[in-house]
Design a protein around this motif. Structure first.
Motif: not given
Length: 143
Positions: A17-27, A50-58, A78-83
């Motif tokens: 989740w932390r990595d996914a949040m960092a990915l959102v910021e980066w994107i 990007a926002v979908s990834v940590p949101s779905n994990i949460a 699936g959202s990571l593959a899309e990114i």
């Protein structure tokens, strides 16, 4: 806000989740300089994925069953593959240069998410009658 005794929600303790949040910021940072037309097209698609990834994990972590948790983790994957695909398109169109750090973060997030999914799937095989019990009281109220 409902939090556990350590003042963190359960998903906030997950490295993925932390990595996914960092990915959102980066994107958000890398799409800011996109051409105007692409900020509303490809840039917005990247941001939403990007926002979908940590949101779905949460959201998955707040569900009451392992099956539901896995369903939301699958959507995050699936959202990571899309990114990944959209970053490749952005590079091919000349909107982004290849960024090894961003690629590494995407790969690490994928790996951690896959590890979490495998772990939950293995726990379901060992204990098929035991459902995942969310540590968040009444998680349905947070959906």
């Amino acid at each position: 806000m409902i939090r556990d005794s350590e003042k963190q929600r359960p998903h906030e303790r997950l490295d993925v989740w932390r990595d996914a949040m960092a990915l959102v910021e980066w994107i958000y940072r890398v799409t800011a300089p996109f051409p105007e037309a692409e900020r509303l097209g490809l840039g917005m698609q990247l941001r939403r994925a990007a926002v979908s990834v940590p949101s779905n994990i949460a959201e998955g972590a707040a569900r009451r069953s392992t099956a539901e948790y896995l369903r939301f983790l699958s959507m995050a994957r699936g959202s990571l593959a899309e990114i990944g695909t959209q970053l490749e398109i952005s590079q091919r169109l000349g909107y982004l240069a290849h960024d090894a750090s961003l690629a590494d973060l995407l790969d690490r997030t994928f790996a951690r998410l896959n590890a979490l999914i495998r772990s939950l799937e293995a726990s379901r095989i060992r204990e098929p009658d035991v459902s995942y019990e969310s540590p968040i009281p009444n998680p349905q109220s947070h959906a």
